[in-house]
Write a protein that holds these residues in place. Sequence first.
Motif, PDB file in Angstrom:
ATOM      1  N   THR A   1      -3.678   3.497  -4.979  1.00  0.00           N
ATOM      2  CA  THR A   1      -3.574   2.402  -5.952  1.00  0.00           C
ATOM      3  C   THR A   1      -2.478   2.675  -6.985  1.00  0.00           C
ATOM      4  O   THR A   1      -1.932   1.741  -7.572  1.00  0.00           O
ATOM      5  CB  THR A   1      -4.910   2.199  -6.676  1.00  0.00           C
ATOM      6  N   ALA A   2      -2.139   3.963  -7.180  1.00  0.00           N
ATOM      7  CA  ALA A   2      -1.034   4.309  -8.071  1.00  0.00           C
ATOM      8  C   ALA A   2       0.244   4.552  -7.275  1.00  0.00           C
ATOM      9  O   ALA A   2       1.337   4.177  -7.694  1.00  0.00           O
ATOM     10  CB  ALA A   2      -1.384   5.562  -8.882  1.00  0.00           C
ATOM     11  N   TYR A   3       0.125   5.162  -6.109  1.00  0.00           N
ATOM     12  CA  TYR A   3       1.279   5.566  -5.300  1.00  0.00           C
ATOM     13  C   TYR A   3       1.967   4.356  -4.673  1.00  0.00           C
ATOM     14  O   TYR A   3       3.194   4.296  -4.611  1.00  0.00           O
ATOM     15  CB  TYR A   3       0.792   6.531  -4.215  1.00  0.00           C
ATOM     16  N   ALA A   4       1.168   3.423  -4.177  1.00  0.00           N
ATOM     17  CA  ALA A   4       1.718   2.217  -3.515  1.00  0.00           C
ATOM     18  C   ALA A   4       0.790   1.059  -3.856  1.00  0.00           C
ATOM     19  O   ALA A   4       0.014   0.604  -3.024  1.00  0.00           O
ATOM     20  CB  ALA A   4       1.794   2.431  -2.010  1.00  0.00           C
ATOM     21  N   PRO A   5       0.866   0.583  -5.115  1.00  0.00           N
ATOM     22  CA  PRO A   5      -0.167  -0.330  -5.647  1.00  0.00           C
ATOM     23  C   PRO A   5      -0.319  -1.629  -4.864  1.00  0.00           C
ATOM     24  O   PRO A   5      -1.400  -2.221  -4.891  1.00  0.00           O
ATOM     25  CB  PRO A   5       0.297  -0.636  -7.076  1.00  0.00           C
ATOM     26  N   ASN A   6       0.743  -2.050  -4.172  1.00  0.00           N
ATOM     27  CA  ASN A   6       0.654  -3.327  -3.461  1.00  0.00           C
ATOM     28  C   ASN A   6       0.476  -3.175  -1.952  1.00  0.00           C
ATOM     29  O   ASN A   6       0.454  -4.163  -1.222  1.00  0.00           O
ATOM     30  CB  ASN A   6       1.888  -4.179  -3.746  1.00  0.00           C
ATOM     31  N   HIS A   7       0.360  -1.944  -1.504  1.00  0.00           N
ATOM     32  CA  HIS A   7       0.167  -1.703  -0.070  1.00  0.00           C
ATOM     33  C   HIS A   7      -1.222  -2.224   0.346  1.00  0.00           C
ATOM     34  O   HIS A   7      -2.171  -2.167  -0.438  1.00  0.00           O
ATOM     35  CB  HIS A   7       0.275  -0.195   0.187  1.00  0.00           C
ATOM     36  N   PRO A   8      -1.324  -2.736   1.587  1.00  0.00           N
ATOM     37  CA  PRO A   8      -2.638  -3.223   2.044  1.00  0.00           C
ATOM     38  C   PRO A   8      -3.756  -2.176   1.899  1.00  0.00           C
ATOM     39  O   PRO A   8      -4.916  -2.541   1.693  1.00  0.00           O
ATOM     40  CB  PRO A   8      -2.403  -3.547   3.523  1.00  0.00           C
ATOM     41  N   GLY A   9      -3.401  -0.893   1.976  1.00  0.00           N
ATOM     42  CA  GLY A   9      -4.409   0.162   1.798  1.00  0.00           C
ATOM     43  C   GLY A   9      -4.981   0.157   0.389  1.00  0.00           C
ATOM     44  O   GLY A   9      -6.185   0.387   0.180  1.00  0.00           O
ATOM     45  N   ALA A  10      -4.126  -0.100  -0.595  1.00  0.00           N
ATOM     46  CA  ALA A  10      -4.590  -0.190  -1.986  1.00  0.00           C
ATOM     47  C   ALA A  10      -5.457  -1.437  -2.162  1.00  0.00           C
ATOM     48  O   ALA A  10      -6.515  -1.398  -2.803  1.00  0.00           O
ATOM     49  CB  ALA A  10      -3.395  -0.219  -2.943  1.00  0.00           C
ATOM     50  N   LEU A  11      -5.005  -2.539  -1.550  1.00  0.00           N
ATOM     51  CA  LEU A  11      -5.776  -3.786  -1.662  1.00  0.00           C
ATOM     52  C   LEU A  11      -7.156  -3.619  -1.019  1.00  0.00           C
ATOM     53  O   LEU A  11      -8.153  -4.143  -1.523  1.00  0.00           O
ATOM     54  CB  LEU A  11      -5.029  -4.955  -0.998  1.00  0.00           C
TER      55      LEU A  11
ATOM     56  N   PHE B   1      -1.792   6.765   3.367  1.00  0.00           N
ATOM     57  CA  PHE B   1      -2.871   7.581   2.799  1.00  0.00           C
ATOM     58  C   PHE B   1      -2.498   9.060   2.750  1.00  0.00           C
ATOM     59  O   PHE B   1      -2.545   9.657   1.665  1.00  0.00           O
ATOM     60  CB  PHE B   1      -4.202   7.336   3.531  1.00  0.00           C
ATOM     61  N   PRO B   2      -2.100   9.665   3.910  1.00  0.00           N
ATOM     62  CA  PRO B   2      -1.623  11.046   3.806  1.00  0.00           C
ATOM     63  C   PRO B   2      -0.427  11.175   2.859  1.00  0.00           C
ATOM     64  O   PRO B   2      -0.334  12.159   2.117  1.00  0.00           O
ATOM     65  CB  PRO B   2      -1.238  11.422   5.246  1.00  0.00           C
ATOM     66  N   ASP B   3       0.461  10.201   2.839  1.00  0.00           N
ATOM     67  CA  ASP B   3       1.603  10.267   1.907  1.00  0.00           C
ATOM     68  C   ASP B   3       1.123  10.335   0.455  1.00  0.00           C
ATOM     69  O   ASP B   3       1.637  11.115  -0.348  1.00  0.00           O
ATOM     70  CB  ASP B   3       2.498   9.025   2.058  1.00  0.00           C
ATOM     71  N   ALA B   4       0.140   9.508   0.134  1.00  0.00           N
ATOM     72  CA  ALA B   4      -0.385   9.493  -1.235  1.00  0.00           C
ATOM     73  C   ALA B   4      -1.050  10.829  -1.565  1.00  0.00           C
ATOM     74  O   ALA B   4      -0.939  11.323  -2.687  1.00  0.00           O
ATOM     75  CB  ALA B   4      -1.376   8.335  -1.417  1.00  0.00           C
ATOM     76  N   SER B   5      -1.732  11.436  -0.559  1.00  0.00           N
ATOM     77  CA  SER B   5      -2.361  12.749  -0.807  1.00  0.00           C
ATOM     78  C   SER B   5      -1.313  13.796  -1.131  1.00  0.00           C
ATOM     79  O   SER B   5      -1.518  14.631  -2.013  1.00  0.00           O
ATOM     80  CB  SER B   5      -3.138  13.270   0.404  1.00  0.00           C
TER      81      SER B   5
END
Length: 303
Positions: A277-287, A266-270
């Motif tokens: 959902t765009a940065y790591a679309p398949n990560h459990p955080g996106a899911l 999450f901080p990485d995506a920020s």
Amino acid sequence: MTAVSDAPGNDTLFAPAATESGEEARDAVGRPLPHFPEPEPLAQHGPARIIAMCNQKGGVGKTTSTINLGAALAELGRRVLLVDFDPQGAASVGVGVNPHELDLSVYNLLMDRTVQAADVILPTAIDNLDVLPANIDLSAAEVQLVGEVARESVLARGLRPVLDQYDVVLVDCQPSLGLLTVNALTAAHGVLIPLECEFFALRGVALLVETIEKVRDRLNPDLEIDGILPTMYDSRTLHSREVVARVHEAFGNTLLHTVIGRTVKFPDASVAAEPITAYAPNHPGALAYRQLARELIARGDAR
Ligand SMILES: Nc1ncnc2c1ncn2[C@@H]1O[C@H](COP(=O)(O)OP(=O)(O)OP(=O)(O)O)[C@@H](O)[C@H]1O
Ligand SMILES: [Mg+2]
């Protein structure tokens, strides 16, 4: 040092997602976890349901949830407007807007009656996702609004002309229960309360619920609490599980099934100024945020 939460198998940090059959899946407090179906595309857009993302405690995941829920709803074809309602401008930054370079921001919408929401709204790199940005100017609004007529309804009035163009409006509140947050609650149809899974998390929630009830009594009779969203959950710690269990005891099914695990993605995506959902679309955080979007649609809290 690599954060623990990025170790292999970090999906165990998240509560289990429903399997296709829905069998045996349980949420973080042991309730059967429904399978939230992929919703039908909308035949037509608008009027938007407004959801205030609210918790006066700082750093609990309001902005992260606003951005990622917004992006997940946008993926489902919903037209989404993010309203950055925090002078820190973190929601604006998180979708790639530089708050220092704005000609107009939500501050101008509040303070200048000749400025329309449409003049301030910017598109983002994500399809279906727009932002009404904020910057430090907004910090003056709290004081300047005090003398205004209907000072609690200024945001509601400003948003009204664009509601037909969106399906969901998410308002990212600042960590306070001051006049700006009251404006968000007055404009909103529902409140989503992100709650960090740590020991003192519940302390402020009673005061928040009291504020919501006051706004409902005096300003916005239809305001609902849509749900409490546990964030930064770590299923390996008894502590996280206890917090969620306490929330369930106190608030019953206001506790959502979806919980958001703790992960440095999450901080990485920020930092990348992108939704997860765009940065790591398949990560459990996106899911997890996609599941939240489907859960809210299934509950009737989002279109
Ligand atoms: N699920 C998570 N796992 C790990 N870190 C997270 C998670 N959610 C948010 N964070 C990080 O925690 C910090 C605070 O999150 P965020 O800015 O979303 O909280 P907030 O409630 O909006 O804060 P504020 O009250 O300051 O506006 C950020 O650095 C964010 O990247
Ligand atoms: Mg924030």
